[in-house]
Every structure is written in C-alpha cells, then in structure tokens.
Motif scaffolding. Structure first.
Motif, PDB file in Angstrom:
ATOM      1  N   UNK A 177     -12.411  31.960  59.195  1.00  0.00           N
ATOM      2  CA  UNK A 177     -13.674  32.647  59.028  1.00  0.00           C
ATOM      3  C   UNK A 177     -13.479  33.981  58.329  1.00  0.00           C
ATOM      4  N   UNK A 178     -14.530  34.784  58.195  1.00  0.00           N
ATOM      5  CA  UNK A 178     -14.429  36.055  57.472  1.00  0.00           C
ATOM      6  C   UNK A 178     -13.527  37.053  58.193  1.00  0.00           C
ATOM      7  N   UNK A 179     -12.983  37.975  57.413  1.00  0.00           N
ATOM      8  CA  UNK A 179     -12.207  39.065  57.989  1.00  0.00           C
ATOM      9  C   UNK A 179     -10.736  38.783  58.181  1.00  0.00           C
ATOM     10  N   UNK A 192       1.374  28.972  60.413  1.00  0.00           N
ATOM     11  CA  UNK A 192       0.442  29.574  59.474  1.00  0.00           C
ATOM     12  C   UNK A 192      -0.029  30.869  60.113  1.00  0.00           C
ATOM     13  N   UNK A 193       0.259  31.970  59.438  1.00  0.00           N
ATOM     14  CA  UNK A 193      -0.082  33.292  59.941  1.00  0.00           C
ATOM     15  C   UNK A 193      -1.310  33.833  59.221  1.00  0.00           C
ATOM     16  N   UNK A 194      -2.104  34.599  59.939  1.00  0.00           N
ATOM     17  CA  UNK A 194      -3.232  35.303  59.345  1.00  0.00           C
ATOM     18  C   UNK A 194      -3.484  36.558  60.165  1.00  0.00           C
ATOM     19  N   UNK A 195      -3.868  37.625  59.499  1.00  0.00           N
ATOM     20  CA  UNK A 195      -4.095  38.899  60.177  1.00  0.00           C
ATOM     21  C   UNK A 195      -5.561  39.300  60.006  1.00  0.00           C
ATOM     22  N   UNK A 196      -6.136  39.836  61.071  1.00  0.00           N
ATOM     23  CA  UNK A 196      -7.511  40.322  60.968  1.00  0.00           C
ATOM     24  C   UNK A 196      -7.526  41.666  60.251  1.00  0.00           C
ATOM     25  N   UNK A 197      -8.597  41.923  59.530  1.00  0.00           N
ATOM     26  CA  UNK A 197      -8.701  43.175  58.790  1.00  0.00           C
ATOM     27  C   UNK A 197      -9.115  44.340  59.682  1.00  0.00           C
ATOM     28  N   UNK A 198      -9.462  44.071  60.918  1.00  0.00           N
ATOM     29  CA  UNK A 198      -9.840  45.111  61.883  1.00  0.00           C
ATOM     30  C   UNK A 198      -9.908  44.508  63.272  1.00  0.00           C
ATOM     31  N   UNK A 199     -10.447  45.262  64.224  1.00  0.00           N
ATOM     32  CA  UNK A 199     -10.589  44.750  65.583  1.00  0.00           C
ATOM     33  C   UNK A 199     -11.678  43.685  65.629  1.00  0.00           C
ATOM     34  N   UNK A 200     -11.374  42.576  66.278  1.00  0.00           N
ATOM     35  CA  UNK A 200     -12.334  41.478  66.386  1.00  0.00           C
ATOM     36  C   UNK A 200     -12.358  40.961  67.812  1.00  0.00           C
ATOM     37  N   UNK A 201     -13.437  40.304  68.165  1.00  0.00           N
ATOM     38  CA  UNK A 201     -13.554  39.716  69.497  1.00  0.00           C
ATOM     39  C   UNK A 201     -13.237  38.223  69.479  1.00  0.00           C
ATOM     40  N   UNK A 202     -13.214  37.637  68.276  1.00  0.00           N
ATOM     41  CA  UNK A 202     -12.891  36.227  68.167  1.00  0.00           C
ATOM     42  C   UNK A 202     -12.395  35.927  66.758  1.00  0.00           C
ATOM     43  N   UNK A 203     -11.673  34.826  66.647  1.00  0.00           N
ATOM     44  CA  UNK A 203     -11.199  34.347  65.349  1.00  0.00           C
ATOM     45  C   UNK A 203     -11.707  32.923  65.185  1.00  0.00           C
ATOM     46  N   UNK A 204     -12.360  32.676  64.063  1.00  0.00           N
ATOM     47  CA  UNK A 204     -12.917  31.358  63.810  1.00  0.00           C
ATOM     48  C   UNK A 204     -12.143  30.658  62.692  1.00  0.00           C
ATOM     49  N   UNK A 205     -11.945  29.367  62.863  1.00  0.00           N
ATOM     50  CA  UNK A 205     -11.337  28.580  61.799  1.00  0.00           C
ATOM     51  C   UNK A 205     -11.740  27.123  61.968  1.00  0.00           C
TER      52      UNK A 205
END
Length: 272
Positions: free
Chosen positions: A42-44, A17-30
C-alpha cells in the motif's frame, strides 16, 4: 516477509522481501498475486528489495539483493529483473600483479531475456554474453567502484543502453554502501554519482551459480580470470602504452567472449 528453501548439499537459504515505511504508521497493507506470488504494498512504503541469504556464526551471509518497487515485489529473480529493469549488466573487477605490474581487469556481462519456439512449446530463458573487458595498469582509485563507472560509460557509448532506460548493474562489493549510491546521497567514484536510472544490485562472488545474479557475476569474473591467465602465460600481450592519466598508467579495451573461452585484443592493442 520471508520464505526458506532447502537443498541437502548446501546451507538452508532464506529469502526476504523488505520494505520500510516512510513515517510512523498504524498498519501496513499489501496484496499478493496468487498467480505469480508478486507482492504489492500500500502507500507509504519505500526502500523495497528482495534478499537471499543463509545463516552462519558470524552473521547472515547475503547472497543477492535486488532493489524493487512497492507496486511489484517478488521472490523470483527473473520476474524482478523484467519488472524493474530494461537492461541488466554484471560488472566485476579483479586486481593482480602480473610480471611485476599491478593490473585491474574489469569484466562485463550482459543479460537478456529470450523467447524461442521449442519442439512442443514456447520456451523462455536468459542469454549471457561478455562483450568486452577493460584493463588498467597501476590503478590508484578503488578498483570496484571505478570499474562500475568506467564500464557503464563504455556500455552506453556502444549502445547497450540509452538515456531514460532503467538499468540494473549486478556488483559484488560495497554492500553497505549500495543504498546510498542508489539514492545518490553518496558519490560512487571521484565525486561522481550513478547515472540517472541506474541501480546497483548485489550478488556474492563466492555463492556459486545458484541464481541469475550469481550466474551473471560468474561470467564477468570468468572474463577477468581468463585474461589474467592469458597474460601470465604470455598468450595475450601486455599493454604498456602510457595514458598520461594520473589514475592509471595504462589502459585498453579487450574484446571478449567468455562463453566459449576466447579472447581477442582489439586491433589497436595488438602491438601494445
């Protein structure tokens, strides 16, 4: 996020399952639903999709790809289709030369979730149908994208879907272009973009019938193969009625039932 599945009779499959951030982030939540295994990001997060593939020397072979949403992404094909699409179709175009004429046959299959009352419990499954096929003579446009748009137009005209519905269309070509087609940044055919709320899904045509997408695509492919077989044998009359359209010389709709192997030209086409 990925997982692997193994079968002694085939190459190991990897599911991601792939997902891309809409910009630079310091963390990814799910979060993960422990009951269903569905993932909620999470958002973004954008461009979320599931993909099944296997490794080979020249690079990974993609077997299927389903665009999903950040709110609900799952490895289960049936769950993904039910969560994100109100109607699902498979469209496959094959082109061959028959009796000196270059013909393109667009096969169409529909998928529908069914719930039935079994002997001891409620049972669920998927019904596949093949409502019609399209035949084009000497098509000058790229057959696959042209076939998608033509079939969608007929499906809507016949009431298989309506404006506002989320429509998933399973196809087996242009994998590298599907994201641009779905985002409406690139036209699909003759400057025409996908209709609103229509999304292209991918399934490989040479992957057998190992999942829902491949099974549906196999039905659409069977449709065109059967028609070509009947045309070559002379059991189905070849349409020779001119269209006056520059993109193709002849055209007709053929009523089809790929499940029991029968084909029936529409009454208006029997003399063509």
């Amino acid at each position: 996020m990925g997982r692997k599945s193994r079968d002694k009779d085939r190459k190991p499959r990897t599911e991601y399952i792939y997902a891309r951030t809409s910009g630079e982030v310091s963390e990814v939540r799910f979060t993960v639903d422990q009951r269903t295994g569905a993932i909620s990001f999470g958002p973004g997060m954008t461009n979320v999709y599931s993909e099944r593939s296997y490794e080979r020397p020249k690079g990974a072979k993609v077997l299927s790809r389903i665009p999903q949403t950040a709110a609900h992404a799952t490895f289960d094909d049936g769950d993904a289709l039910l969560a994100h699409y109100d109607r699902v179709f498979a469209i496959d175009t094959n082109t061959r030369t028959v009796q000196g004429r270059r013909l393109s046959i667009v096969g169409v299959a529909t998928l529908k979730r069914e719930v039935t009352l079994g002997p001891t419990k409620i049972e669920t499954g998927w019904r596949f149908d093949a409502p019609f096929a399209l035949e084009y003579g000497e098509l000058t446009e790229k057959p696959e994208p042209f076939g998608w748009m033509s079939a969608l137009s007929i499906l809507k005209a016949r009431g298989y879907y309506a404006d506002g519905m989320r429509v998933g269309v399973i196809v087996d070509s242009e994998l590298g272009q599907l994201k641009a087609f779905n985002e409406r940044t690139t036209p699909v055919d003759q400057g025409e973009f996908l209709p609103p709320k229509v999304t292209l899904l991918y399934a490989s045509s040479d992957a057998g019938k190992e999942n829902l997408l491949n099974q549906a695509l196999a039905i659409a492919d069977t449709v065109s193969s059967q028609i070509f077989g009947r045309l070559a044998a002379g059991d189905l009359p070849m349409s020779v009625r001119p269209t006056g359209v520059p993109q193709f010389t002849t055209y007709r709709e053929i009523e089809v039932n790929a499940i029991d192997g029968t084909l029936a030209p529409r009454p208006a086409d029997k003399k063509a």
